[in-house]
Enzyme design. Structure first.
Site, PDB file in Angstrom:
ATOM      1  N   HIS A  62       0.814  -1.212   0.000  1.00 14.98           N
ATOM      2  CA  HIS A  62       0.000   0.000   0.000  1.00 14.98           C
ATOM      3  C   HIS A  62       0.851   1.266   0.000  1.00 14.98           C
ATOM      4  O   HIS A  62       1.952   1.274   0.530  1.00 14.98           O
ATOM      5  CB  HIS A  62      -0.871   0.063   1.268  1.00 14.98           C
ATOM      6  CG  HIS A  62      -1.766  -1.109   1.453  1.00 14.98           C
ATOM      7  ND1 HIS A  62      -2.072  -1.604   2.701  1.00 14.98           N
ATOM      8  CD2 HIS A  62      -2.447  -1.885   0.569  1.00 14.98           C
ATOM      9  CE1 HIS A  62      -2.890  -2.625   2.573  1.00 14.98           C
ATOM     10  NE2 HIS A  62      -3.130  -2.824   1.292  1.00 14.98           N
ATOM     11  N   LYS A  72       5.781   6.162   7.423  1.00 13.64           N
ATOM     12  CA  LYS A  72       5.261   5.244   8.440  1.00 13.64           C
ATOM     13  C   LYS A  72       6.405   4.827   9.352  1.00 13.64           C
ATOM     14  O   LYS A  72       7.549   4.706   8.930  1.00 13.64           O
ATOM     15  CB  LYS A  72       4.674   3.981   7.795  1.00 13.64           C
ATOM     16  CG  LYS A  72       3.445   4.218   6.964  1.00 13.64           C
ATOM     17  CD  LYS A  72       2.945   2.913   6.357  1.00 13.64           C
ATOM     18  CE  LYS A  72       1.718   3.159   5.502  1.00 13.64           C
ATOM     19  NZ  LYS A  72       1.285   1.921   4.830  1.00 13.64           N
ATOM     20  N   TYR A 132       1.586   1.083  13.808  1.00 15.17           N
ATOM     21  CA  TYR A 132       2.398   2.003  13.023  1.00 15.17           C
ATOM     22  C   TYR A 132       1.851   3.424  13.096  1.00 15.17           C
ATOM     23  O   TYR A 132       0.651   3.655  13.106  1.00 15.17           O
ATOM     24  CB  TYR A 132       2.567   1.535  11.577  1.00 15.17           C
ATOM     25  CG  TYR A 132       1.305   1.192  10.824  1.00 15.17           C
ATOM     26  CD1 TYR A 132       0.742   2.082   9.927  1.00 15.17           C
ATOM     27  CD2 TYR A 132       0.698  -0.053  10.990  1.00 15.17           C
ATOM     28  CE1 TYR A 132      -0.394   1.755   9.215  1.00 15.17           C
ATOM     29  CE2 TYR A 132      -0.442  -0.390  10.289  1.00 15.17           C
ATOM     30  CZ  TYR A 132      -0.981   0.528   9.398  1.00 15.17           C
ATOM     31  OH  TYR A 132      -2.121   0.209   8.704  1.00 15.17           O
ATOM     32  N   ASP A 168      -6.286  -6.206  -2.123  1.00 15.91           N
ATOM     33  CA  ASP A 168      -4.845  -6.417  -2.312  1.00 15.91           C
ATOM     34  C   ASP A 168      -4.558  -7.403  -3.442  1.00 15.91           C
ATOM     35  O   ASP A 168      -3.527  -7.311  -4.105  1.00 15.91           O
ATOM     36  CB  ASP A 168      -4.197  -6.897  -1.010  1.00 15.91           C
ATOM     37  CG  ASP A 168      -4.080  -5.779   0.021  1.00 15.91           C
ATOM     38  OD1 ASP A 168      -4.238  -4.599  -0.348  1.00 15.91           O
ATOM     39  OD2 ASP A 168      -3.831  -6.088   1.193  1.00 15.91           O
TER      40      ASP A 168
END
Length: 182
Positions: A62, A72, A132, A168
């Site tokens: 992603h 991130k 995260y 995905d």
């Protein structure tokens, strides 16, 4: 924290420095001054947590397109993952290169993923929890991804992918793209 350069431009593997006693341990996971000194983004807008019940669960690859690109800071709190990042910045010398990192609940490593990278992780154990920090708010219109099994990326996943979202599974292959990645 100990900041370690990776093979990919601007991505860092960060080792926590534990301070322990009879009660357990303490460690800083983020410090504005240390991140700034290393040229990393330190203004995070949200924190996310992911739980995966089964080993072999894949999330990603992603990223968010401009103008909502995000950094991130990823850490595995319970269990183990292989974290994979792909540099999708056309002007980077590591463009379309990827690297794998094992993050688990005993090595205390974190991965700093800069803007312009696709990010994914595959669980190596059942009952895995990942947290995260993200530097930009989520914008559905900027969401994008790469197909985890794209032959052009040639990612060698260490365990079989057994659980995958429909979204995905449908990200376009690099050869099918008609617009720039990032």
């Amino acid at each position: 924290m100990k900041f370690n350069r990776t093979e990919l431009n601007d991505a860092w593997l960060i080792e926590l420095e534990l301070r322990g006693d009879e009660r357990g341990y303490f460690a800083r996971t983020m410090c504005k001054d240390e991140f700034s000194k290393n040229g990393l983004i330190y203004n995070f807008e949200q924190q996310n947590v992911s739980f995966s019940a089964q080993c072999g669960t894949l999330r990603g690859l992603h990223y968010q397109r401009q103008p909502h690109a995000e950094a991130k800071l990823v850490r595995c709190l319970k269990g183990a993952i292989v974290d994979v990042i792909v540099d999708i910045r056309k002007d980077s010398s590591t463009y379309l290169k990827h690297q794998l990192f094992e993050l688990n609940d005993s090595n205390f490593h974190q991965l700093y993923v800069p803007p312009g990278f696709a990010h994914s992780f595959l669980t190596l154990t059942d009952n895995t929890e990942v947290s995260y920090l993200v530097s930009a708010s989520y914008h559905p219109e900027s969401e994008d991804g790469l197909r985890y099994c794209d032959e052009e990326l040639n990612i060698e996943w260490p365990v079989a992918v057994t659980v995958l979202s429909k979204k995905d599974a449908k990200w376009p292959l690099l050869s099918e793209r008609t617009t720039p990645l990032f």
